[in-house]
Design a protein around this motif. Structure first.
Motif, PDB file in Angstrom:
ATOM      1  N   LYS A 119      -2.613  -2.488  10.699  1.00  0.00           N
ATOM      2  CA  LYS A 119      -3.134  -1.126  10.558  1.00  0.00           C
ATOM      3  C   LYS A 119      -4.077  -0.983   9.369  1.00  0.00           C
ATOM      4  CE  LYS A 119      -1.450   3.681  10.326  1.00  0.00           C
ATOM      5  NZ  LYS A 119      -2.035   4.166  11.575  1.00  0.00           N
ATOM      6  N   ILE A 120      -3.878  -1.776   8.307  1.00  0.00           N
ATOM      7  CA  ILE A 120      -4.703  -1.625   7.107  1.00  0.00           C
ATOM      8  C   ILE A 120      -5.994  -2.437   7.173  1.00  0.00           C
ATOM      9  CG2 ILE A 120      -2.681  -1.175   5.655  1.00  0.00           C
ATOM     10  CD1 ILE A 120      -3.075  -4.038   4.529  1.00  0.00           C
ATOM     11  N   THR A 133       2.192  -2.741  10.584  1.00  0.00           N
ATOM     12  CA  THR A 133       1.672  -2.084   9.386  1.00  0.00           C
ATOM     13  C   THR A 133       0.578  -2.906   8.715  1.00  0.00           C
ATOM     14  OG1 THR A 133       3.537  -3.046   8.171  1.00  0.00           O
ATOM     15  CG2 THR A 133       3.747  -0.748   8.901  1.00  0.00           C
ATOM     16  N   LYS A 147       2.651   7.134   7.546  1.00  0.00           N
ATOM     17  CA  LYS A 147       1.194   7.040   7.496  1.00  0.00           C
ATOM     18  C   LYS A 147       0.732   5.596   7.634  1.00  0.00           C
ATOM     19  CE  LYS A 147      -2.492   7.484   4.034  1.00  0.00           C
ATOM     20  NZ  LYS A 147      -2.819   7.970   2.674  1.00  0.00           N
ATOM     21  N   TYR A 148       1.489   4.681   7.034  1.00  0.00           N
ATOM     22  CA  TYR A 148       1.126   3.261   7.089  1.00  0.00           C
ATOM     23  C   TYR A 148       1.730   2.527   8.272  1.00  0.00           C
ATOM     24  CZ  TYR A 148      -1.190   3.657   2.594  1.00  0.00           C
ATOM     25  OH  TYR A 148      -2.070   3.999   1.593  1.00  0.00           O
ATOM     26  N   GLU A 173       0.818  -1.214   0.000  1.00  0.00           N
ATOM     27  CA  GLU A 173       0.000   0.000   0.000  1.00  0.00           C
ATOM     28  C   GLU A 173       0.854   1.268   0.000  1.00  0.00           C
ATOM     29  OE1 GLU A 173      -2.463  -3.305   0.955  1.00  0.00           O
ATOM     30  OE2 GLU A 173      -0.610  -2.621   1.883  1.00  0.00           O
ATOM     31  N   ALA A 174       1.904   1.270   0.793  1.00  0.00           N
ATOM     32  CA  ALA A 174       2.763   2.452   0.874  1.00  0.00           C
ATOM     33  C   ALA A 174       3.457   2.734  -0.456  1.00  0.00           C
ATOM     34  CB  ALA A 174       3.802   2.271   1.979  1.00  0.00           C
ATOM     35  N   GLU A 211       1.164   4.092  -3.146  1.00  0.00           N
ATOM     36  CA  GLU A 211       0.828   5.500  -2.961  1.00  0.00           C
ATOM     37  C   GLU A 211       2.008   6.407  -3.322  1.00  0.00           C
ATOM     38  OE1 GLU A 211      -0.808   8.487   0.559  1.00  0.00           O
ATOM     39  OE2 GLU A 211      -1.434   6.383   0.544  1.00  0.00           O
TER      40      GLU A 211
END
Length: 264
Positions: A205-206, A202, A258-259, A49-50, A53
Motif C-alpha cells: 500500500k505504501i 500494508t 489508514k495504512y 509508517e503507522a 504517525e
C-alpha cells in the motif's frame, strides 16, 4: 533605600547558607528535564509508517514522554531482547516471537494484547503483465522471488507456508531470494532485483512502484497477528503500559486502518 540593601543582603546570605550546607540550587529547567521519560519500542518493520504517525499524536497529550522506535525483523528483535538489549515494548508481526519471550518470563504479566492483523500478498513491479496467481511463479520469466528469511521474518514464515500449501515450494525454491525483513522484500521488487515478492498488504500500500497480484487465502497460513507487550525489564513500565493502551484506542486504530492494517 536601606530596605533594599537589607533585602539584598538577606538574599545573598540565604544563597551563601545553601552553598555552605551543600543543598543544590534547583532551577525550573532542571525540574522539567528530570520529568521527561523515554520509552523504546522495538517493532516489526511493517509498522514503521503507522507508528511514526501515531507518535506525535500521542505526544500532544503526553509531551513529557519521549517515544523512540527500533524497527526490524521480529525474530531479530526477539533475539536482541533475549540477549539483554534495552526495550520497554515489543510489537511483533507474529505470535511465535512473543510466545518465546513469554515462555522465558520476559514479558510484564497482563500487558500482552493483539494490536492488529494483516494480509499476505504477492506483488510484482507495476509494469509486469501476465502474472495473475501464485502458480505463475513457476513461469520461466520469473527468475527471482523475494521472500523474508523464514527463521526470523514472520512474513517469510507465512510465505513459506503458502507456497508449501499450494505445492509450489519445491518447484520455485531455487528462485527464492531471502531478505532480512519484509521491507527488503519490497525494495527488491521495486528495484527490479526480483520479479516477484511476498509482503504484507500494508507494505504494498505504501509503494507506487509495485502492484498486488493476489492475496493469499488465510487458510493457507497461520493467522497474521501483531501482538504487543511491555517487557518485564522496562524501567518505565507505567508509561509503557499507557502507550500500549493508547495503541489500542480509537485514534491509533484510525491510523492503523489508514495504512491497511485490520483492527477490531
Amino acid at each position: 533605600m536601606k530596605r533594599r540593601q537589607i533585602l539584598g543582603f538577606l538574599g545573598i546570605a540565604v544563597v551563601g547558607l545553601l552553598l555552605t550546607i551543600g543543598l543544590p540550587l534547583v532551577t525550573p529547567s532542571r525540574v522539567i528535564a528530570q520529568s521527561n521519560t523515554s520509552i523504546l519500542v522495538s517493532a516489526a518493520a511493517s509498522l514503521k509508517e503507522a507508528l511514526e504517525e501515531i507518535k506525535p499524536l500521542y505526544q500532544q497529550s503526553k509531551s513529557d514522554i519521549n517515544i523512540n522506535y527500533n524497527f526490524g525483523a521480529s525474530g531479530a528483535l526477539q533475539q536482541q531482547i533475549e540477549q539483554g538489549a534495552p526495550a520497554d515494548i515489543f510489537i511483533s508481526a507474529g505470535k511465535k516471537q512473543v510466545d518465546a519471550l513469554q515462555e522465558k518470563g520476559l514479558l510484564l504479566p497482563g500487558s500482552r494484547t493483539n494490536l492488529a492483523n494483516n494480509r499476505l500478498v504477492l506483488i510484482v513491479a507495476q509494469d509486469v503483465v501476465g502474472i495473475t496467481s501464485f502458480y505463475n511463479l513457476t513461469d520461466s520469466k520469473i527468475k527471482k522471488i523475494a521472500i523474508g528469511e523464514p527463521r526470523s521474518v514472520p512474513a517469510g514464515q507465512y510465505g513459506e507456508q503458502v507456497l508449501k500449501k499450494l505445492k509450489l515450494y519445491d518447484r520455485v525454491k531455487s528462485k527464492l531470494v531471502f531478505a532480512n525483513n519484509v521491507r527488503q522484500v519490497l525494495a527488491a521488487v521495486e528495484s527490479g532485483n526480483a520479479e516477484a515478492g511476498l509482503v504484507y498488504a500494508t507494505d504494498a500500500k505504501i509503494s507506487n512502484k509495485v502492484k498486488i497480484v493476489v492475496a493469499a487465502d488465510d487458510k493457507f497460513h497461520s493467522p497474521i497477528v501483531y501482538p504487543v507487550a511491555v517487557l518485564k525489564s522496562s524501567k518505565n513500565a507505567s508509561a509503557a503500559k499507557e502507550f500500549v493502551q493508547f495503541l489500542s484506542g480509537s485514534q491509533a486504530k484510525t491510523i492503523l486502518k489508514k495504512y491497511g492494517f485490520l483492527v477490531n
